[in-house]
Design an enzyme around this catalytic site. Sequence first.
Site, PDB file in Angstrom:
ATOM      1  N   ASP A 173      30.172  40.396 -18.130  1.00 26.74           N
ATOM      2  CA  ASP A 173      29.391  40.462 -19.176  1.00 26.74           C
ATOM      3  C   ASP A 173      27.700  39.989 -18.314  1.00 26.74           C
ATOM      4  OD1 ASP A 173      28.057  40.320 -21.598  1.00 26.74           O
ATOM      5  OD2 ASP A 173      29.378  38.800 -22.274  1.00 26.74           O
ATOM      6  N   ASP A 221      29.294  45.024 -29.662  1.00 26.30           N
ATOM      7  CA  ASP A 221      29.842  43.746 -30.171  1.00 26.30           C
ATOM      8  C   ASP A 221      30.378  44.275 -31.574  1.00 26.30           C
ATOM      9  OD1 ASP A 221      29.989  42.161 -28.168  1.00 26.30           O
ATOM     10  OD2 ASP A 221      28.066  41.228 -28.409  1.00 26.30           O
TER      11      ASP A 221
HETATM   12  C1  DGJ Z   1      28.793  38.908 -25.297  1.00 26.29           C
HETATM   13  C2  DGJ Z   1      29.853  40.045 -25.249  1.00 26.29           C
HETATM   14  O1  DGJ Z   1      29.245  41.439 -25.857  1.00 26.29           O
HETATM   15  C3  DGJ Z   1      30.883  39.505 -26.168  1.00 26.29           C
HETATM   16  O2  DGJ Z   1      31.838  40.380 -26.151  1.00 26.29           O
HETATM   17  C4  DGJ Z   1      31.542  38.059 -25.520  1.00 26.29           C
HETATM   18  O3  DGJ Z   1      32.014  38.200 -24.440  1.00 26.29           O
HETATM   19  C5  DGJ Z   1      30.254  37.185 -25.610  1.00 26.29           C
HETATM   20  N1  DGJ Z   1      29.362  37.915 -24.663  1.00 26.29           N
HETATM   21  C6  DGJ Z   1      30.777  35.939 -24.748  1.00 26.29           C
HETATM   22  O4  DGJ Z   1      29.537  35.044 -24.463  1.00 26.29           O
END
Ligand code: DGJ
Length: 741
Positions: A487, A552
């Site tokens: 991430d 997301d």
């Molecule tokens: C952002 C990501 O897009 C989410 O899926 C998740 O992993 C969060 N970060 C966790 O902090």
Amino acid sequence: MNTIRFDAEQRLFQIQMRASYYAFRILDNGQIVHTGSGSLPENENVEPVLGRLDDYAETSYGLDSQVRRYELPTFGDISYHDVALKASFPQPAAKPATHESPNLPVRDVRLRYVSHEIRTDENPGLAPVHGVPTRKTQPRETLCVKLKDIAYDFRATLFYRITPEHDIIERWIELENATSMEVAIESLAFGTLNLPNGEYEVTRPTGCWNREFTAVRQNLEQGKLLIDQQGLNTGHAGNPFFLLNERGGVTESAGDVWFGALAYSGNWCLRFEVLPSNTVRVHGGYELSDFSISLAPGGKHRTPAMVHGCAGDGRGGASRRLHRFIREYVLPDSAALRPVLYNSWDATYFDINLEKQMELVRLAASIGVELFCIDDGWFGSRRNDRAGLGDWVVSEEIFPGGLKPLTQEIRRLGMKFGLWVEPEMVNPDSDLYRAHPDWILHFPGRPRTEGRHQLILDFGRSEVVEHMFGVLDALVRDHDVDFFKWDMNRYASEPGSVVGKAIWQKHVAAVYSLFDRLRGAHPKLSIQSCSAGGGRVDIGMFGRADQVWASDNSDAHDRVIIEDGFSLAYPPRAMECWVTNEENPLTKRIASLDLRFDVAMRGALGIGSALNRLSAEELDAYKRKIEFYKKIRPVVQEGDLYRLSLGLEGGVSIWEIVLPDASRAVYSIAVINLAQGRFRTPARLRALDAASVYAVIDEKGTELGRYSGYQLMTLGLPGDTASGGHGGAIRSRTLLLERIK
Ligand code: DGJ
């Protein structure tokens, strides 16, 4: 037929691919001028298409008419339009003549042809070095054209690597400073694409967090259009690809479309320029707001690639070429199908502990999940997003005795194990930051702005990159990790680094090097690229990540638009999509299980629901649908995509994905706007075998009917044409079409 030819008499290069060509020529003074590109008529004609120089002649009635299509337009000669290269020389090449004044630095590059050759083992800058093979590995022909400045020993090589079966050319540039002075590079593209004169429209992704890959189409008018990312990731607001066509007449299935994409995950820009003469060109390369590369004497710089081509069969044809190219030549290990994943982020956020994860592990295995990934919050003092980032040790507080009990159970149940990491970042409230407050990007005496309470590690420092490699490598070894979700959750600010302005490229190179070293050291490891949703998706990333998180936003109504936009350039198999709770965790909209699955099954399926809050019937339905996904998975992940209808153009997104041999196809419809009382025209299917008969099977395994390919390609599938009404309208469905005779 040779793919690359050189006509020595006319000094003309001609690149002929399966269904398109690209040509350029050396002028008498040594400049390299583009002479044409486009689709070729569909037949076996092997007559070379050379392009005609006259079509692009320089007119002489004033500076406004500088219409020549240079393959590498430089700041120098007569250049008052946008350029692909600008360099600055602190000293003159020779002692100034008596009539000359010492006006330094010299900012004038005039590159002229020296020689050319065809090589078979060339790679662009920042090409993956992890050694995990792509599906196709055969060497491809690369045309290298060497140029040199008229006075300085400053050289450039233009590279054109050809993938003829997909009509794709990868372009990159290598600069070499053979002078004895330091040369500053102030603008640098990876390639310039010249188009036939005309009036064009561009289709490109726009967006933000939670709304990535939203396609817009706009006319290119006289002047410039700049799309860029000033960042250390690829970004959410745009993405480095485009489709261009002459206005009018071009559809998903017909017309010439010039497409391009950058293989780079950082400070990129695409500059579209339309001159008064209707001359159109696109420069794709480094974003320039804080750009400078300093080339020491003897120094070289090789850029990443700009990938481009021309499709004669519409936007769908452009997408399919890019998809096949990425599947076959870019994605590592793409022979394996992507597993069904479970991730509890949207179900639990930071509320994780051994007991809850164990329950989810068992439930996930019971519905057919193949890979269980623990998201954020498993390490250090990371119980929320304010602390602990950077401290990559398993939290004893929530996992007493470590991860072993959980990973053992995951293995016992036959699943793979994945871990979330965010290696580029640190919370100021962390042991790592307390130990190394100098390890982050900042300017001395200036504020350090936090984003999501975090700061960015200075990957210009080799000791920081080494530290991160040690941490990640140990995680894989200690916990037998099969999968990282990598991430990256903030934009860059205060980009002060020990390497100065070079940090933009160095950061991307360091991230790539970590991916490459990890994959090299652990060949069975696979990696998902995520950056606060879809902020790090591009061809450079696809060279080292198996799949990406496109957003997301898992709200099926929004997601189809994201999927339509993503699929313009990138293949479904690399697009991870989750089914989440009935009430979407972010948008709070309610969607049926059918719709959520139908939309998520268009890519690499993941489950993000709170399985522990589902009834036995609901879990059964999940299980049945996952089984169905596994049946259609080879088609979804290996087939060719035909977008039969777009969510943004009429509220219905219809995808058909067909195996290249037409033996099986998947039909997926999602209606996001019920146009009350309207009846749609059924979507005509594509690329089936007209003479064969197909059985149409739904997710319960029920055969809904048998139709000939001919019928399906003329009348479409019966039954999903009504919108609205008294509950009779289809909201979504996914069907498997199987050739039976
Ligand atoms: C952002 C990501 O897009 C989410 O899926 C998740 O992993 C969060 N970060 C966790 O902090």
